[in-house]
Design an enzyme around this catalytic site. Structure first.
Site, short mmCIF file in Angstrom:
data_model
loop_
_atom_site.label_atom_id
_atom_site.label_comp_id
_atom_site.label_asym_id
_atom_site.label_seq_id
_atom_site.Cartn_x
_atom_site.Cartn_y
_atom_site.Cartn_z
N HIS B 63 52.31 87.35 -1.45
CA HIS B 63 53.52 87.02 -0.67
C HIS B 63 54.67 87.86 -1.22
O HIS B 63 55.02 87.73 -2.39
CB HIS B 63 53.87 85.54 -0.83
CG HIS B 63 52.81 84.62 -0.31
ND1 HIS B 63 52.85 84.09 0.95
CD2 HIS B 63 51.68 84.17 -0.89
CE1 HIS B 63 51.78 83.32 1.13
NE2 HIS B 63 51.05 83.36 0.03
N PHE B 64 55.23 88.71 -0.38
CA PHE B 64 56.32 89.57 -0.84
C PHE B 64 57.69 89.17 -0.28
O PHE B 64 58.70 89.79 -0.59
CB PHE B 64 56.01 91.04 -0.53
CG PHE B 64 55.05 91.66 -1.53
CD1 PHE B 64 54.63 90.97 -2.67
CD2 PHE B 64 54.56 92.94 -1.34
CE1 PHE B 64 53.75 91.54 -3.59
CE2 PHE B 64 53.69 93.52 -2.25
CZ PHE B 64 53.28 92.82 -3.37
N ARG B 65 57.74 88.16 0.55
CA ARG B 65 59.00 87.50 0.96
C ARG B 65 59.98 88.39 1.72
O ARG B 65 61.15 88.00 1.88
CB ARG B 65 59.72 86.90 -0.25
CG ARG B 65 58.87 86.05 -1.16
CD ARG B 65 58.31 84.83 -0.49
NE ARG B 65 57.68 83.93 -1.45
CZ ARG B 65 56.79 83.00 -1.11
NH1 ARG B 65 56.39 82.86 0.16
NH2 ARG B 65 56.27 82.22 -2.01
N ASN B 95 53.97 84.94 6.30
CA ASN B 95 54.92 83.82 6.36
C ASN B 95 56.28 84.22 5.80
O ASN B 95 56.84 83.57 4.92
CB ASN B 95 54.37 82.59 5.63
CG ASN B 95 54.11 82.85 4.15
OD1 ASN B 95 53.93 83.99 3.74
ND2 ASN B 95 54.12 81.79 3.36
N ASP B 152 48.42 81.63 7.10
CA ASP B 152 48.55 81.40 5.66
C ASP B 152 48.68 79.93 5.32
O ASP B 152 47.79 79.17 5.62
CB ASP B 152 49.71 82.20 5.09
CG ASP B 152 49.66 82.17 3.58
OD1 ASP B 152 48.65 82.62 3.03
OD2 ASP B 152 50.60 81.65 2.96
N HIS B 179 43.85 79.34 5.32
CA HIS B 179 44.17 78.39 4.24
C HIS B 179 43.61 77.06 4.71
O HIS B 179 44.11 76.48 5.67
CB HIS B 179 45.70 78.34 4.09
CG HIS B 179 46.21 77.20 3.28
ND1 HIS B 179 46.84 77.37 2.08
CD2 HIS B 179 46.20 75.86 3.50
CE1 HIS B 179 47.21 76.19 1.60
NE2 HIS B 179 46.83 75.26 2.45
N HIS B 232 41.75 81.11 -1.14
CA HIS B 232 41.83 80.29 -2.37
C HIS B 232 41.06 78.97 -2.34
O HIS B 232 41.64 77.89 -2.29
CB HIS B 232 43.29 80.03 -2.77
CG HIS B 232 44.22 79.68 -1.65
ND1 HIS B 232 43.88 78.87 -0.61
CD2 HIS B 232 45.51 80.04 -1.43
CE1 HIS B 232 44.91 78.74 0.19
NE2 HIS B 232 45.90 79.45 -0.27
N ASN B 278 49.34 75.05 -3.85
CA ASN B 278 48.60 74.57 -2.69
C ASN B 278 47.56 75.62 -2.32
O ASN B 278 47.93 76.73 -1.96
CB ASN B 278 49.56 74.34 -1.52
CG ASN B 278 48.86 73.66 -0.37
OD1 ASN B 278 47.73 73.21 -0.50
ND2 ASN B 278 49.52 73.61 0.77
N ASP B 305 47.22 85.04 -4.65
CA ASP B 305 48.18 84.17 -3.95
C ASP B 305 49.54 84.26 -4.64
O ASP B 305 50.22 83.24 -4.83
CB ASP B 305 47.67 82.73 -3.90
CG ASP B 305 48.50 81.85 -2.97
OD1 ASP B 305 49.33 82.39 -2.21
OD2 ASP B 305 48.30 80.61 -3.00
#
Lengths: 315, 429
Positions: B63-65, B95, B152, B179, B232, B278, B305
């Site tokens: 996740h690189f936001r 996301n 995701d 997920h 995951h 999670n 993750d």
């Protein structure tokens, strides 16, 4: 033996000797409550803030009276008027209270573990007044105080905790306290609210009320906590009452001298019928009174007082 | 770009079954069998004596936001963290804010990622807005450059929508990454349901909620032939479901994270939010089953993750803190510790899980030192102990349970497309 703890966060972390110290200290304060003037100077000059971020009436008032009977100044914090509703974090709120020179914080919070969190970010004592479904240590202490008052030593005594165990912080704290004091604990209720995981805490799990109540010395009832349940854990209150409510007939299954307890608030006609709640076997109101003495003891000890000092006459 | 000679290292390339001392040659951004004398003369030499030389690591779950939450991480800082951890190829989740459910957002990410020190591949959403209600434009997303589809953290709850999604995405050759979480069973849940959640008074997330979706996805994959990748995996039963599915030849794959093989729910005893994730950390039985799944090939790869969150977001009551931890800079040493040292995996096996096998899941051009392949390399010292300190690290966030821990196994050099991007603690691009 001196008292070393700065905070009271859980019963789980207490040794049996520490529980005994609190109960002995509470016994001394309990005698104070029978006096004409119910006030001692033990915490004069100290300021205690009741940081109640979850609705509470009896626990908040009980802590407030306990602080006042110890001569502390006490400020009760109304969650609905607090900065937390403006998005301020618990850390910031509590640190501001500390910066305002409070000497102790009594925290009630909907999130489990929040008193432990606060104890790590503050320099002043934190007393847990109930955190989520985790623990309610002073409730358990007042419960065992009341049980001992009525039954004496709890070793080998059969205590049944009946109701919504899964969502109950009272149940968890009582399980820890009672098992440390040698009581034989059975938890009972619908399987969805009394999961088998609790066996790991040293108690018996039962879904059969009749078997569970047989020969019980104490029946502790718990309220069904709808507000904590994401989805329904049983079909209806009516079905719950028909299966697990304590009525006159079921109360006859316990020992004749058994006591009935409830941390309140009571849902009359749901988990307990009125004739049982108001019967001579019910010690519900004694629990409330004893709660003040227990909380006086906890505030006193966490503020640095020592058990042996209070055991000398307090005038 | 000068040619490169990496000398004297232990070269491990599971894709070509190579595990021996030797040299690696790079010219024009690609691996070559050898260099011409002229190239050799001008080549830069990296002495890898005592070090392991392997393909650049591949992580298909980060996740690189960016866009939208760049206070936590940007594509640049995330890529730098990747490079520092030995990763040369990463697949970032959609996301973001806005989510990646349109070609424009893909183009934006690709344009920013063009300047990143590692290969960054975007994914697109399965459903519009990740709301689980209507299919996102998979074809347009594929044309724009996504390498897979996923909602995701928001598992598609409708079985019918998931059925149509995998069927439709298959037409474009896109895998679905899922997920696996039945949300009806996990409302407000913050940790594994069991003995520890009972004691802590925290709402539990039963592993059955994962198992049900894993089983659903296996059924849908069997029914449609589409490839579904389970992100995951956290439960022993899910591992068992995957094992049977693979025996049955169903087109499913799965990943495990370093944190699920390193920790159990017991780590939550003090309500430390750095262990809140999670799917949640589960029991020792689950942890060992995941390791077993990696050992026998039931689980295909390691995915970090990598989930950055700002300090103030994690610094709060457990119930209110977000899920997730960063992991790119710690994945290799953690896997070396848990899998090689403690679980007696061959080192080449672990490298395989973090390179070729990860790349193969999404058919990414990575994960091998084979001549002709893109020259992505990780050079690490498997025995060097070092202090991981998030404040000196490259990720913009510091939410790591390994902060201030001594880890063993340190990346020394990372090479991407023949260019040294990271060396001895410094980012060079």
């Amino acid at each position: 033996m001196p008292w070393h703890r700065k905070h009271l966060l859980t019963i789980e972390e207490l040794k049996r000797a520490e529980i005994e110290q609190i109960l002995a200290t509470a016994a001394a304060f309990r005698r104070v409550l029978d006096r004409k003037v119910k006030k001692v100077p033990a915490l004069r000059g100290k300021t205690i803030v009741n940081l109640f971020l979850e609705p509470s009436t009896r626990t908040r008032i009980s802590f407030e009276m306990a602080a006042k009977f110890l001569s502390a100044d006490v400020i009760s914090f109304d969650a609905s008027a607090s900065s937390t509703t403006k998005g301020e974090t618990l850390r910031d709120t509590a640190q501001n209270i500390q910066a305002l020179n409070a000497d102790m914080i009594v925290l009630r919070h909907a999130a489990s573990g929040s008193p432990l969190y606060l104890s790590k970010v503050l320099g002043i004592p934190v007393v847990n007044a109930g955190d989520g479904a985790h623990e309610h240590p002073t409730q358990a202490l007042l419960d065992v105080f009341t049980m001992r008052e009525k039954l004496g030593d709890l070793k080998g005594r059969k205590v049944v905790i009946l109701g919504d165990i899964l969502f109950s912080r009272v149940a968890r704290s009582n399980i820890h306290a009672l098992t440390k004091l040698g009581a034989d604990v059975t938890i009972v209720g619908p399987s969805t609210l009394v999961p088998h995981w609790f066996e790991s805490m040293g108690v018996r799990v039962s879904h059969n009320l009749r078997t569970a109540l047989a020969d019980a010395d104490v029946v502790m009832l718990l309220r069904i906590q709808h507000e904590r349940q994401g989805v329904s854990h049983f079909p209806s209150l009516g079905e719950y009452t028909s299966m697990f409510g304590l009525n006159y007939t079921r109360a006859s299954w316990v020992k004749p001298d058994a006591i009935i307890m409830h941390p309140g608030p009571i849902n009359r006609g749901v988990e307990i019928d009125s004739d049982i709640a108001d019967s001579p076997r019910s010690v519900i109101l004694q629990q409330v009174t004893n709660g003040i003495a227990v909380r006086m003891a906890v505030l006193y000890l966490c503020a640095g007082g020592q058990p042996e000092q209070v055991l000398t006459p307090v005038e | 770009m000068p040619s490169l000679i990496i000398k004297n290292g232990r070269v491990i390339d599971p894709a070509s079954k190579r595990d021996a001392k030797g040299d690696v040659f790079i010219a024009d951004g690609k691996f070559v069998k050898t260099l011409t004398p002229a190239q050799k003369k001008q080549a830069k030499v990296i002495d890898a004596k005592g070090l392991v030389v392997c393909p650049g690591l591949v992580d298909i779950h980060v996740h690189f936001r960016e866009p939208g939450q760049t206070h936590k991480e940007t594509i640049l800082t995330g890529s730098q963290a990747a490079a520092a951890g030995g990763f040369t190829t990463v697949v970032c989740m959609p996301n973001t804010s806005p989510v990646v459910d349109n070609a424009g957002t893909v183009a934006l990410i690709k344009s920013v990622a063009a300047a990143a020190p590692v290969h960054v591949y975007p994914t697109g959403c399965i459903t519009v807005g990740m709301k689980g209600q209507a299919l996102a434009p998979h074809g347009s997303l594929q044309k724009a450059g996504v390498v897979a589809l996923t909602d995701d953290g928001l598992c598609v709850q409708s079985n019918e929508l998931m059925h149509r999604a995998v069927e439709y995405a298959k037409m474009f050759g896109l895998s679905i990454l899922d997920h696996c979480q039945d949300e009806s069973m996990t409302e407000k849940a913050v940790m594994n349901e069991g003995v520890v959640s009972t004691r802590l008074g925290l709402k539990g997330w039963p592993h059955a909620a994962e198992d049900i979706i894993v089983a659903r996805n296996i059924i849908l994959s069997r029914y449609t032939g589409a490839h579904i990748h389970m992100q995951h995996i956290s439960s022993a039963h899910s591992v068992e479901l995957m094992r049977q599915a693979k025996k049955d030849g169903i087109n499913v794959t799965a990943e495990a994270t370093p944190h699920h093989i390193a920790f159990t729910e017991d780590a939550l005893a003090t309500y430390d939010t750095h262990f809140k994730m999670n799917p949640p950390l589960r029991t020792e039985t689950d942890r060992l089953a995941i390791i077993g799944g990696l050992r026998d090939g039931t689980l295909d790869c390691i995915g970090t993750d990598h989930a950055p969150h700002a300090p103030e977001e994690k610094d709060k009551e457990f119930d209110y803190a977000p899920n997730g931890i960063i992991g790119l800079e710690t994945a290799l040493p953690v896997c070396l510790d848990i899998l090689v040292k403690k679980s007696k995996f061959q080192l080449s096996h672990v490298i395989d899980l973090m390179t070729r096998k990860a790349a193969d899941i999404l058919k990414l051009p990575a994960g091998t030192l084979t001549p002709g392949a893109c020259a992505d390399v990780c050079i690490f010292d498997p025995g060097e102990a070092w202090l991981y300190n998030t404040y000196g690290a490259f990720s913009k966030s510091i939410n790591s349970p390994w902060d201030k821990q001594t880890l063993t196994g340190r990346v020394k050099t990372t090479i991407v497309s023949g260019q040294v991007v990271y060396q001895n603690g410094k980012m060079l691009v």
